[in-house]
Design an enzyme around this catalytic site. Structure first.
Site, PDB file in Angstrom:
ATOM      1  N   HIS A 111       0.825  -1.209   0.000  1.00  0.00           N
ATOM      2  CA  HIS A 111       0.000   0.000   0.000  1.00  0.00           C
ATOM      3  C   HIS A 111       0.858   1.257   0.000  1.00  0.00           C
ATOM      4  CE1 HIS A 111      -4.002  -1.923   0.868  1.00  0.00           C
ATOM      5  NE2 HIS A 111      -3.169  -2.914   1.123  1.00  0.00           N
ATOM      6  N   ASP A 129      -6.279   5.720   1.251  1.00  0.00           N
ATOM      7  CA  ASP A 129      -6.250   4.295   0.942  1.00  0.00           C
ATOM      8  C   ASP A 129      -7.660   3.719   0.820  1.00  0.00           C
ATOM      9  OD1 ASP A 129      -4.206   1.879   0.935  1.00  0.00           O
ATOM     10  OD2 ASP A 129      -5.989   1.219   2.037  1.00  0.00           O
TER      11      ASP A 129
HETATM   12 BR1  BUP Z   1       9.426  -9.079  -0.579  1.00  0.00          BR
HETATM   13  C1  BUP Z   1       9.958  -7.571  -1.527  1.00  0.00           C
HETATM   14  N1  BUP Z   1      11.705  -6.159  -2.303  1.00  0.00           N
HETATM   15  O1  BUP Z   1      12.230  -7.988  -1.120  1.00  0.00           O
HETATM   16  P1  BUP Z   1       2.980  -6.396  -3.845  1.00  0.00           P
HETATM   17  C2  BUP Z   1       9.039  -6.733  -2.105  1.00  0.00           C
HETATM   18  N2  BUP Z   1       9.457  -5.606  -2.770  1.00  0.00           N
HETATM   19  O2  BUP Z   1      11.193  -4.339  -3.489  1.00  0.00           O
HETATM   20  P2  BUP Z   1       2.582  -7.502  -1.133  1.00  0.00           P
HETATM   21  C3  BUP Z   1      10.805  -5.329  -2.879  1.00  0.00           C
HETATM   22  O3  BUP Z   1       7.356  -4.564  -2.419  1.00  0.00           O
HETATM   23  P3  BUP Z   1      -0.111  -6.696  -0.958  1.00  0.00           P
HETATM   24  C4  BUP Z   1      11.355  -7.277  -1.622  1.00  0.00           C
HETATM   25  O4  BUP Z   1       8.690  -4.623  -5.669  1.00  0.00           O
HETATM   26  C5  BUP Z   1       6.512  -4.362  -4.584  1.00  0.00           C
HETATM   27  O5  BUP Z   1       6.647  -3.034  -4.983  1.00  0.00           O
HETATM   28  C6  BUP Z   1       7.869  -5.069  -4.621  1.00  0.00           C
HETATM   29  O6  BUP Z   1       3.946  -5.303  -3.238  1.00  0.00           O
HETATM   30  C7  BUP Z   1       8.454  -4.659  -3.307  1.00  0.00           C
HETATM   31  O7  BUP Z   1       2.806  -7.496  -2.733  1.00  0.00           O
HETATM   32  C8  BUP Z   1       6.147  -4.401  -3.127  1.00  0.00           C
HETATM   33  O8  BUP Z   1       3.620  -7.075  -4.978  1.00  0.00           O
HETATM   34  C9  BUP Z   1       5.226  -5.554  -2.794  1.00  0.00           C
HETATM   35  O9  BUP Z   1       1.708  -5.714  -4.155  1.00  0.00           O
HETATM   36  O10 BUP Z   1       1.423  -6.572  -0.808  1.00  0.00           O
HETATM   37  O11 BUP Z   1       3.675  -6.869  -0.437  1.00  0.00           O
HETATM   38  O12 BUP Z   1       2.237  -8.891  -0.804  1.00  0.00           O
HETATM   39  O13 BUP Z   1      -0.488  -8.020  -0.377  1.00  0.00           O
HETATM   40  O14 BUP Z   1      -0.634  -5.539  -0.169  1.00  0.00           O
HETATM   41  O15 BUP Z   1      -0.377  -6.594  -2.417  1.00  0.00           O
END
Ligand code: BUP
Length: 462
Positions: A18, A115
Protein backbone atom coordinates in the site's frame (compact mmCIF):
# COMPACT_ATOMS: atom_id res chain seq x y z
CA UNK A 1 2.10 34.04 -7.89
CA UNK A 2 -1.25 34.35 -9.66
CA UNK A 3 -1.46 30.63 -10.39
CA UNK A 4 -3.28 28.90 -7.54
CA UNK A 5 -1.32 26.02 -6.04
CA UNK A 6 -2.73 22.56 -6.47
CA UNK A 7 -2.31 20.99 -3.05
CA UNK A 8 -2.90 17.25 -2.70
CA UNK A 9 -2.75 15.29 0.56
CA UNK A 10 -2.11 11.53 0.57
CA UNK A 11 -2.88 8.94 3.25
CA UNK A 12 -1.60 5.38 2.68
CA UNK A 13 -2.47 2.34 4.79
CA UNK A 14 -0.13 -0.31 6.18
CA UNK A 15 2.24 -2.66 4.31
CA UNK A 16 4.69 -2.09 1.46
CA UNK A 17 2.00 -3.09 -1.03
CA UNK A 18 0.00 0.00 0.00
CA UNK A 19 2.80 2.43 0.87
CA UNK A 20 4.88 1.96 -2.31
CA UNK A 21 2.15 2.93 -4.80
CA UNK A 22 1.24 6.00 -2.70
CA UNK A 23 4.84 7.21 -2.74
CA UNK A 24 5.11 6.58 -6.49
CA UNK A 25 1.89 8.56 -6.97
CA UNK A 26 3.39 11.35 -4.86
CA UNK A 27 6.36 11.42 -7.25
CA UNK A 28 3.99 11.72 -10.24
CA UNK A 29 2.13 14.59 -8.57
CA UNK A 30 5.38 16.40 -7.79
CA UNK A 31 6.44 16.07 -11.44
CA UNK A 32 3.11 17.66 -12.30
CA UNK A 33 3.76 20.74 -10.16
CA UNK A 34 1.47 19.80 -7.27
CA UNK A 35 2.24 20.67 -3.67
CA UNK A 36 2.10 17.37 -1.75
CA UNK A 37 1.33 16.60 1.90
CA UNK A 38 2.00 13.02 3.01
CA UNK A 39 0.20 11.78 6.11
CA UNK A 40 1.56 8.50 7.44
CA UNK A 41 0.05 6.37 10.19
CA UNK A 42 2.63 5.84 12.94
CA UNK A 43 4.19 3.63 14.10
CA UNK A 44 4.45 1.50 10.93
CA UNK A 45 4.17 -2.29 11.10
CA UNK A 46 7.44 -3.14 9.34
CA UNK A 47 10.95 -1.80 9.28
CA UNK A 48 10.87 -1.74 5.46
CA UNK A 49 8.06 0.83 5.57
CA UNK A 50 10.06 3.05 7.92
CA UNK A 51 13.18 2.85 5.73
CA UNK A 52 11.24 3.60 2.55
CA UNK A 53 9.58 6.63 4.17
CA UNK A 54 12.85 8.10 5.34
CA UNK A 55 14.36 7.66 1.84
CA UNK A 56 11.31 9.32 0.34
CA UNK A 57 11.45 12.35 2.62
CA UNK A 58 15.16 12.90 2.10
CA UNK A 59 14.69 12.75 -1.68
CA UNK A 60 11.71 15.11 -1.58
CA UNK A 61 12.26 17.63 1.23
CA UNK A 62 9.56 19.84 -0.32
CA UNK A 63 6.87 17.33 0.69
CA UNK A 64 4.93 18.39 3.76
CA UNK A 65 5.29 15.57 6.28
CA UNK A 66 2.50 14.80 8.76
CA UNK A 67 1.99 11.88 11.11
CA UNK A 68 -1.22 10.25 12.21
CA UNK A 69 -0.41 8.87 15.66
CA UNK A 70 -2.45 5.69 15.98
CA UNK A 71 -4.47 4.90 19.07
CA UNK A 72 -3.30 1.79 20.91
CA UNK A 73 -4.97 -1.40 19.70
CA UNK A 74 -8.01 -2.77 21.49
CA UNK A 75 -9.06 -6.21 22.63
CA UNK A 76 -11.85 -6.40 20.13
CA UNK A 77 -9.25 -6.14 17.38
CA UNK A 78 -8.96 -9.90 17.70
CA UNK A 79 -10.65 -10.03 14.28
CA UNK A 80 -7.38 -11.22 12.78
CA UNK A 81 -3.89 -12.29 13.71
CA UNK A 82 -2.31 -10.66 10.65
CA UNK A 83 -0.43 -7.58 11.93
CA UNK A 84 -1.16 -5.69 8.70
CA UNK A 85 -4.92 -6.24 9.08
CA UNK A 86 -4.74 -5.21 12.72
CA UNK A 87 -3.09 -2.03 11.54
CA UNK A 88 -5.90 -1.46 8.99
CA UNK A 89 -8.36 -1.68 11.89
CA UNK A 90 -6.26 0.62 14.01
CA UNK A 91 -6.05 3.26 11.27
CA UNK A 92 -9.80 3.06 10.75
CA UNK A 93 -10.37 3.54 14.47
CA UNK A 94 -7.95 6.47 14.67
CA UNK A 95 -9.17 8.31 11.61
CA UNK A 96 -11.17 10.97 13.52
CA UNK A 97 -7.71 12.34 14.43
CA UNK A 98 -7.42 13.38 10.79
CA UNK A 99 -9.88 16.24 11.23
CA UNK A 100 -7.51 18.75 12.87
CA UNK A 101 -4.65 17.67 10.57
CA UNK A 102 -6.63 18.26 7.39
CA UNK A 103 -8.27 21.46 8.66
CA UNK A 104 -4.90 23.03 9.42
CA UNK A 105 -3.46 22.55 5.93
CA UNK A 106 -2.49 25.55 3.87
CA UNK A 107 -3.04 26.31 1.07
CA UNK A 108 -6.46 24.59 1.28
CA UNK A 109 -6.57 21.12 -0.24
CA UNK A 110 -7.49 20.61 -3.88
CA UNK A 111 -7.79 16.89 -3.18
CA UNK A 112 -7.33 14.31 -0.48
CA UNK A 113 -6.39 10.84 -1.77
CA UNK A 114 -6.61 8.06 0.80
CA UNK A 115 -6.25 4.30 0.94
CA UNK A 116 -9.06 2.10 -0.32
CA UNK A 117 -9.46 0.46 3.11
CA UNK A 118 -10.52 3.72 4.80
CA UNK A 119 -13.67 4.83 2.99
CA UNK A 120 -16.25 4.55 5.80
CA UNK A 121 -14.27 6.28 8.55
CA UNK A 122 -12.78 9.02 6.33
CA UNK A 123 -15.94 10.03 4.40
CA UNK A 124 -17.72 11.93 7.21
CA UNK A 125 -14.52 13.87 7.95
CA UNK A 126 -13.82 15.03 4.41
CA UNK A 127 -17.49 15.75 3.80
CA UNK A 128 -17.72 18.02 6.83
CA UNK A 129 -14.52 19.83 5.81
CA UNK A 130 -15.64 20.02 2.15
CA UNK A 131 -12.37 18.57 0.92
CA UNK A 132 -12.63 16.82 -2.51
CA UNK A 133 -11.97 13.17 -1.80
CA UNK A 134 -10.51 10.30 -3.82
CA UNK A 135 -9.18 6.85 -3.12
CA UNK A 136 -6.13 5.19 -4.58
CA UNK A 137 -7.14 1.59 -5.20
CA UNK A 138 -3.89 -0.36 -4.80
CA UNK A 139 -4.97 -3.42 -6.82
CA UNK A 140 -6.21 -4.06 -10.38
CA UNK A 141 -9.20 -2.42 -12.08
CA UNK A 142 -10.62 -5.95 -12.35
CA UNK A 143 -10.40 -6.29 -8.56
CA UNK A 144 -11.98 -2.84 -8.23
CA UNK A 145 -14.89 -3.91 -10.40
CA UNK A 146 -15.33 -6.91 -8.11
CA UNK A 147 -15.15 -4.62 -5.04
CA UNK A 148 -17.83 -2.33 -6.44
CA UNK A 149 -20.11 -5.10 -7.70
CA UNK A 150 -19.84 -7.74 -4.98
CA UNK A 151 -21.95 -6.09 -2.23
CA UNK A 152 -25.04 -6.21 -4.45
CA UNK A 153 -24.76 -9.96 -5.02
CA UNK A 154 -23.05 -11.07 -1.81
CA UNK A 155 -26.25 -12.48 -0.34
CA UNK A 156 -26.56 -14.97 -3.17
CA UNK A 157 -22.91 -15.98 -3.61
CA UNK A 158 -22.58 -18.57 -0.86
CA UNK A 159 -24.46 -21.13 -2.91
CA UNK A 160 -23.46 -20.13 -6.43
CA UNK A 161 -20.21 -20.90 -8.19
CA UNK A 162 -18.96 -17.46 -8.91
CA UNK A 163 -19.63 -13.79 -9.48
CA UNK A 164 -20.51 -12.66 -12.97
CA UNK A 165 -19.46 -9.03 -13.34
CA UNK A 166 -21.22 -7.36 -16.28
CA UNK A 167 -18.81 -6.58 -19.17
CA UNK A 168 -15.81 -7.67 -17.08
CA UNK A 169 -16.19 -11.44 -16.72
CA UNK A 170 -16.79 -14.16 -14.18
CA UNK A 171 -14.82 -14.49 -10.97
CA UNK A 172 -15.03 -18.20 -10.14
CA UNK A 173 -15.80 -19.04 -6.53
CA UNK A 174 -12.31 -20.49 -6.12
CA UNK A 175 -10.80 -17.07 -6.96
CA UNK A 176 -12.88 -15.07 -4.48
CA UNK A 177 -10.59 -13.81 -1.68
CA UNK A 178 -11.11 -16.42 1.07
CA UNK A 179 -11.59 -13.77 3.77
CA UNK A 180 -14.60 -12.51 1.86
CA UNK A 181 -16.34 -15.83 2.38
CA UNK A 182 -16.06 -15.23 6.12
CA UNK A 183 -18.65 -12.54 6.88
CA UNK A 184 -17.06 -11.57 10.21
CA UNK A 185 -13.62 -10.73 8.78
CA UNK A 186 -12.47 -7.11 8.52
CA UNK A 187 -11.97 -7.73 4.81
CA UNK A 188 -15.69 -8.58 4.48
CA UNK A 189 -16.62 -5.58 6.57
CA UNK A 190 -14.64 -3.26 4.31
CA UNK A 191 -16.26 -4.77 1.23
CA UNK A 192 -19.81 -4.69 2.50
CA UNK A 193 -19.74 -1.35 4.34
CA UNK A 194 -17.43 0.64 2.09
CA UNK A 195 -18.28 -0.74 -1.35
CA UNK A 196 -21.75 0.86 -1.46
CA UNK A 197 -20.21 4.26 -0.53
CA UNK A 198 -17.98 4.44 -3.61
CA UNK A 199 -20.49 6.75 -5.32
CA UNK A 200 -19.78 9.40 -2.67
CA UNK A 201 -16.17 9.76 -3.79
CA UNK A 202 -15.03 12.34 -6.32
CA UNK A 203 -12.97 9.75 -8.11
CA UNK A 204 -10.93 6.57 -7.92
CA UNK A 205 -7.29 6.32 -8.99
CA UNK A 206 -5.94 2.93 -10.04
CA UNK A 207 -2.35 1.89 -10.82
CA UNK A 208 -3.31 0.31 -14.13
CA UNK A 209 -3.25 1.26 -17.80
CA UNK A 210 -5.23 0.88 -21.01
CA UNK A 211 -2.95 -1.70 -22.59
CA UNK A 212 -3.53 -3.95 -19.60
CA UNK A 213 -7.11 -3.33 -18.47
CA UNK A 214 -8.55 -0.84 -20.99
CA UNK A 215 -11.75 -2.86 -21.36
CA UNK A 216 -12.36 -2.91 -17.60
CA UNK A 217 -11.69 0.84 -17.21
CA UNK A 218 -14.15 1.46 -20.02
CA UNK A 219 -16.86 -0.76 -18.52
CA UNK A 220 -16.45 0.95 -15.14
CA UNK A 221 -16.64 4.44 -16.62
CA UNK A 222 -19.63 3.60 -18.82
CA UNK A 223 -21.69 2.55 -15.81
CA UNK A 224 -21.80 -1.05 -17.00
CA UNK A 225 -20.53 -2.55 -13.75
CA UNK A 226 -22.30 -0.40 -11.17
CA UNK A 227 -24.38 2.70 -11.92
CA UNK A 228 -23.31 6.10 -10.55
CA UNK A 229 -19.67 5.30 -9.91
CA UNK A 230 -17.44 8.39 -9.82
CA UNK A 231 -14.80 8.74 -12.59
CA UNK A 232 -12.24 5.92 -12.51
CA UNK A 233 -8.76 7.10 -13.53
CA UNK A 234 -6.15 4.61 -14.81
CA UNK A 235 -3.03 6.52 -13.72
CA UNK A 236 -0.49 3.71 -14.02
CA UNK A 237 1.84 2.15 -14.52
CA UNK A 238 3.55 3.80 -11.54
CA UNK A 239 7.22 3.81 -12.35
CA UNK A 240 9.72 2.58 -9.74
CA UNK A 241 11.64 5.57 -8.35
CA UNK A 242 15.22 6.30 -7.32
CA UNK A 243 14.33 6.88 -3.66
CA UNK A 244 13.37 3.19 -3.37
CA UNK A 245 16.92 2.01 -4.01
CA UNK A 246 18.54 0.39 -1.00
CA UNK A 247 22.19 0.76 -0.14
CA UNK A 248 24.14 -2.41 -0.78
CA UNK A 249 26.16 -2.72 2.38
CA UNK A 250 28.84 -5.33 2.97
CA UNK A 251 30.95 -5.43 -0.20
CA UNK A 252 32.24 -8.89 0.61
CA UNK A 253 28.79 -10.48 0.22
CA UNK A 254 27.46 -11.41 -3.21
CA UNK A 255 24.70 -8.92 -3.92
CA UNK A 256 21.86 -10.02 -6.19
CA UNK A 257 22.98 -7.45 -8.74
CA UNK A 258 26.55 -8.55 -9.18
CA UNK A 259 25.40 -12.16 -9.24
CA UNK A 260 22.90 -11.29 -12.01
CA UNK A 261 25.63 -9.49 -13.95
CA UNK A 262 27.39 -12.84 -14.36
CA UNK A 263 24.40 -14.68 -15.86
CA UNK A 264 23.45 -14.92 -19.56
CA UNK A 265 20.57 -12.77 -20.88
CA UNK A 266 17.09 -14.03 -20.04
CA UNK A 267 18.42 -17.09 -18.23
CA UNK A 268 17.36 -16.39 -14.64
CA UNK A 269 14.05 -17.06 -12.88
CA UNK A 270 13.31 -14.52 -10.14
CA UNK A 271 11.17 -15.90 -7.30
CA UNK A 272 9.34 -13.80 -4.70
CA UNK A 273 6.01 -13.99 -2.92
CA UNK A 274 5.90 -10.38 -1.77
CA UNK A 275 6.29 -8.78 1.58
CA UNK A 276 3.27 -10.19 3.36
CA UNK A 277 3.23 -13.92 2.73
CA UNK A 278 5.30 -16.31 4.80
CA UNK A 279 5.52 -19.69 3.04
CA UNK A 280 5.48 -22.84 5.21
CA UNK A 281 8.67 -24.84 5.77
CA UNK A 282 7.54 -27.87 3.76
CA UNK A 283 6.57 -25.74 0.81
CA UNK A 284 9.85 -23.81 0.96
CA UNK A 285 11.76 -27.10 0.61
CA UNK A 286 9.62 -28.16 -2.38
CA UNK A 287 10.16 -24.81 -4.06
CA UNK A 288 13.93 -25.27 -3.62
CA UNK A 289 13.66 -28.73 -5.11
CA UNK A 290 11.56 -27.41 -8.01
CA UNK A 291 13.97 -24.60 -8.80
CA UNK A 292 16.90 -27.00 -8.94
CA UNK A 293 14.92 -29.42 -11.13
CA UNK A 294 13.88 -26.67 -13.58
CA UNK A 295 17.46 -26.53 -14.79
CA UNK A 296 17.33 -22.72 -14.87
CA UNK A 297 19.38 -20.35 -12.79
CA UNK A 298 17.32 -18.61 -10.12
CA UNK A 299 17.30 -15.72 -7.69
CA UNK A 300 15.00 -16.59 -4.82
CA UNK A 301 13.78 -14.31 -2.05
CA UNK A 302 12.77 -16.52 0.88
CA UNK A 303 10.50 -15.19 3.58
CA UNK A 304 9.32 -17.35 6.43
CA UNK A 305 8.08 -14.57 8.70
CA UNK A 306 5.25 -12.15 8.04
CA UNK A 307 6.85 -9.05 9.51
CA UNK A 308 10.51 -8.15 9.09
CA UNK A 309 10.82 -6.79 12.66
CA UNK A 310 10.31 -10.31 14.00
CA UNK A 311 13.53 -11.43 12.39
CA UNK A 312 15.72 -9.33 14.63
CA UNK A 313 17.86 -11.48 16.87
CA UNK A 314 16.24 -14.73 15.82
CA UNK A 315 17.41 -15.06 12.26
CA UNK A 316 17.48 -18.72 11.47
CA UNK A 317 19.97 -20.17 9.02
CA UNK A 318 18.61 -21.11 5.63
CA UNK A 319 20.35 -24.47 5.98
CA UNK A 320 18.03 -25.24 8.82
CA UNK A 321 14.96 -24.63 6.68
CA UNK A 322 16.26 -26.20 3.47
CA UNK A 323 18.60 -28.89 4.74
CA UNK A 324 22.34 -29.06 3.98
CA UNK A 325 22.03 -31.39 1.00
CA UNK A 326 19.41 -29.30 -0.83
CA UNK A 327 21.22 -26.10 0.11
CA UNK A 328 24.33 -27.39 -1.64
CA UNK A 329 22.43 -28.08 -4.89
CA UNK A 330 20.72 -24.71 -4.63
CA UNK A 331 24.03 -22.88 -4.25
CA UNK A 332 25.29 -24.50 -7.44
CA UNK A 333 22.37 -23.14 -9.45
CA UNK A 334 21.11 -20.03 -7.85
CA UNK A 335 21.21 -17.32 -5.25
CA UNK A 336 18.93 -17.33 -2.21
CA UNK A 337 18.38 -14.18 -0.14
CA UNK A 338 16.42 -13.66 3.03
CA UNK A 339 16.66 -9.88 3.09
CA UNK A 340 14.66 -7.16 1.39
CA UNK A 341 15.86 -6.82 -2.23
CA UNK A 342 15.41 -4.06 -4.77
CA UNK A 343 12.81 -5.85 -6.87
CA UNK A 344 12.68 -3.22 -9.62
CA UNK A 345 16.40 -3.42 -10.11
CA UNK A 346 16.12 -7.20 -10.43
CA UNK A 347 13.18 -7.16 -12.83
CA UNK A 348 14.95 -4.58 -14.99
CA UNK A 349 18.09 -6.74 -15.24
CA UNK A 350 18.63 -8.29 -18.67
CA UNK A 351 19.53 -11.69 -17.25
CA UNK A 352 16.04 -12.11 -15.71
CA UNK A 353 13.72 -14.07 -18.04
CA UNK A 354 10.82 -15.04 -15.79
CA UNK A 355 9.15 -14.20 -12.47
CA UNK A 356 7.54 -16.71 -10.11
CA UNK A 357 5.21 -14.30 -8.30
CA UNK A 358 2.35 -14.28 -5.82
CA UNK A 359 0.77 -11.68 -8.12
CA UNK A 360 0.51 -8.87 -5.60
CA UNK A 361 -0.60 -6.00 -7.78
CA UNK A 362 2.58 -3.91 -7.47
CA UNK A 363 4.65 -6.89 -8.54
CA UNK A 364 2.39 -7.49 -11.55
CA UNK A 365 2.68 -3.87 -12.66
CA UNK A 366 6.47 -3.89 -12.16
CA UNK A 367 6.74 -7.09 -14.25
CA UNK A 368 4.64 -5.46 -16.99
CA UNK A 369 6.78 -2.32 -16.88
CA UNK A 370 9.96 -4.35 -17.39
CA UNK A 371 8.38 -6.92 -19.74
CA UNK A 372 9.07 -9.98 -17.58
CA UNK A 373 6.70 -12.99 -18.03
CA UNK A 374 5.00 -14.25 -14.87
CA UNK A 375 4.43 -17.71 -13.42
CA UNK A 376 1.68 -16.81 -11.01
CA UNK A 377 1.30 -18.55 -7.69
CA UNK A 378 -1.41 -16.58 -5.86
CA UNK A 379 -1.41 -16.92 -2.06
CA UNK A 380 -4.07 -14.63 -0.59
CA UNK A 381 -6.64 -11.91 -1.28
CA UNK A 382 -6.88 -10.43 -4.77
CA UNK A 383 -3.96 -12.44 -6.15
CA UNK A 384 -5.91 -15.09 -8.12
CA UNK A 385 -7.92 -12.35 -9.80
CA UNK A 386 -4.66 -10.60 -10.75
CA UNK A 387 -3.03 -13.85 -11.91
CA UNK A 388 -5.98 -14.60 -14.16
CA UNK A 389 -5.75 -11.24 -15.90
CA UNK A 390 -2.04 -11.80 -16.57
CA UNK A 391 -2.74 -15.22 -18.06
CA UNK A 392 -5.65 -13.85 -20.13
CA UNK A 393 -3.27 -11.22 -21.46
CA UNK A 394 -0.97 -14.05 -22.59
CA UNK A 395 2.18 -12.78 -20.84
CA UNK A 396 2.09 -15.32 -18.03
CA UNK A 397 0.53 -18.48 -16.68
CA UNK A 398 -0.79 -19.81 -13.39
CA UNK A 399 -1.77 -23.26 -12.10
CA UNK A 400 -5.25 -23.08 -10.65
CA UNK A 401 -4.82 -26.39 -8.86
CA UNK A 402 -1.96 -25.10 -6.70
CA UNK A 403 -4.50 -23.50 -4.37
CA UNK A 404 -4.24 -20.74 -1.78
CA UNK A 405 -1.51 -20.28 0.84
CA UNK A 406 -1.22 -23.44 2.93
CA UNK A 407 -4.04 -25.24 1.11
CA UNK A 408 -1.73 -27.98 -0.10
CA UNK A 409 1.99 -28.61 -0.58
CA UNK A 410 2.89 -28.46 -4.27
CA UNK A 411 5.63 -30.91 -5.19
CA UNK A 412 9.00 -29.80 -6.51
CA UNK A 413 8.64 -31.89 -9.63
CA UNK A 414 5.49 -30.04 -10.63
CA UNK A 415 7.05 -26.65 -9.89
CA UNK A 416 10.15 -27.44 -11.93
CA UNK A 417 8.02 -28.61 -14.85
CA UNK A 418 5.89 -25.44 -14.80
CA UNK A 419 9.00 -23.24 -14.83
CA UNK A 420 10.53 -25.16 -17.74
CA UNK A 421 7.33 -24.92 -19.74
CA UNK A 422 6.98 -21.20 -19.30
CA UNK A 423 10.61 -20.32 -19.83
CA UNK A 424 10.54 -22.27 -23.11
CA UNK A 425 7.37 -20.63 -24.40
CA UNK A 426 8.37 -18.04 -26.93
CA UNK A 427 4.89 -16.59 -27.44
CA UNK A 428 4.67 -15.63 -23.76
CA UNK A 429 7.97 -13.74 -24.08
CA UNK A 430 6.69 -11.86 -27.11
CA UNK A 431 3.48 -10.89 -25.30
CA UNK A 432 5.52 -9.68 -22.31
CA UNK A 433 7.52 -7.40 -24.60
CA UNK A 434 4.28 -6.06 -26.05
CA UNK A 435 2.85 -5.31 -22.61
CA UNK A 436 6.07 -3.45 -21.76
CA UNK A 437 5.69 -1.30 -24.86
CA UNK A 438 2.03 -0.63 -24.04
CA UNK A 439 3.01 0.34 -20.49
CA UNK A 440 5.55 2.83 -21.76
CA UNK A 441 3.10 4.31 -24.31
CA UNK A 442 0.55 4.90 -21.60
CA UNK A 443 2.68 7.32 -19.65
CA UNK A 444 3.93 9.14 -22.76
CA UNK A 445 2.34 12.24 -24.24
CA UNK A 446 -1.19 11.35 -25.37
CA UNK A 447 -1.16 8.05 -23.45
CA UNK A 448 -4.10 7.08 -21.23
CA UNK A 449 -2.33 7.66 -17.95
CA UNK A 450 -0.89 11.01 -18.96
CA UNK A 451 -4.35 12.11 -20.09
CA UNK A 452 -5.92 10.92 -16.80
CA UNK A 453 -3.44 12.94 -14.72
CA UNK A 454 -4.06 16.04 -16.85
CA UNK A 455 -7.82 15.57 -16.42
CA UNK A 456 -7.42 15.38 -12.66
CA UNK A 457 -5.30 18.52 -12.61
CA UNK A 458 -8.00 20.35 -14.57
CA UNK A 459 -10.66 19.27 -12.08
CA UNK A 460 -8.46 20.31 -9.15
CA UNK A 461 -7.94 23.79 -10.58
CA UNK A 462 -11.62 24.65 -10.29
BR1 BUP B 1 9.43 -9.08 -0.58
C1 BUP B 1 9.96 -7.57 -1.53
N1 BUP B 1 11.70 -6.16 -2.30
O1 BUP B 1 12.23 -7.99 -1.12
P1 BUP B 1 2.98 -6.40 -3.85
C2 BUP B 1 9.04 -6.73 -2.11
N2 BUP B 1 9.46 -5.61 -2.77
O2 BUP B 1 11.19 -4.34 -3.49
P2 BUP B 1 2.58 -7.50 -1.13
C3 BUP B 1 10.81 -5.33 -2.88
O3 BUP B 1 7.36 -4.56 -2.42
P3 BUP B 1 -0.11 -6.70 -0.96
C4 BUP B 1 11.36 -7.28 -1.62
O4 BUP B 1 8.69 -4.62 -5.67
C5 BUP B 1 6.51 -4.36 -4.58
O5 BUP B 1 6.65 -3.03 -4.98
C6 BUP B 1 7.87 -5.07 -4.62
O6 BUP B 1 3.95 -5.30 -3.24
C7 BUP B 1 8.45 -4.66 -3.31
O7 BUP B 1 2.81 -7.50 -2.73
C8 BUP B 1 6.15 -4.40 -3.13
O8 BUP B 1 3.62 -7.07 -4.98
C9 BUP B 1 5.23 -5.55 -2.79
O9 BUP B 1 1.71 -5.71 -4.16
O10 BUP B 1 1.42 -6.57 -0.81
O11 BUP B 1 3.67 -6.87 -0.44
O12 BUP B 1 2.24 -8.89 -0.80
O13 BUP B 1 -0.49 -8.02 -0.38
O14 BUP B 1 -0.63 -5.54 -0.17
O15 BUP B 1 -0.38 -6.59 -2.42
Amino acid sequence: SLVPTTHVALLPSSGMGHLTPFLRLAAVLLQNQCHVTLITPQPTVSKSEQVLLSHFHSSFPQVNKLELQLLPSQDNDAISTDPFYLQFASIRRSSHLLSPLLASLSPPLSAFIFDMTLISPVLPIVESLSVPHYILFTSSATMFSFFSYFPSVAASTSSSDGVQIPEVGTIPRSSIPPLLLNPTSLFSKIFMEDGPKLKKLHGVLINTFEGLEGNVLKALNNGKVVKELPPIYGVGPFVPCDFEKIEQTGVTVTTPLNWLDDQPDGSVVYVSFGSRTAIGRDQIREIGEGLVRSGYKFLWVVKDKKVDREEEGEEEGLEEVLGIELMKRIRENGLVVKKWVDQSEILSHKSVGGFVSHCGWNSVIEAAWFGVPIIGWPQIGDQKINAELVSKGGWGVWKKEWGWEGECVVKGEEIGEAIKQMMNDESIGIKATQIKEAARNDISVGGGSKVAIQALKEVWKK
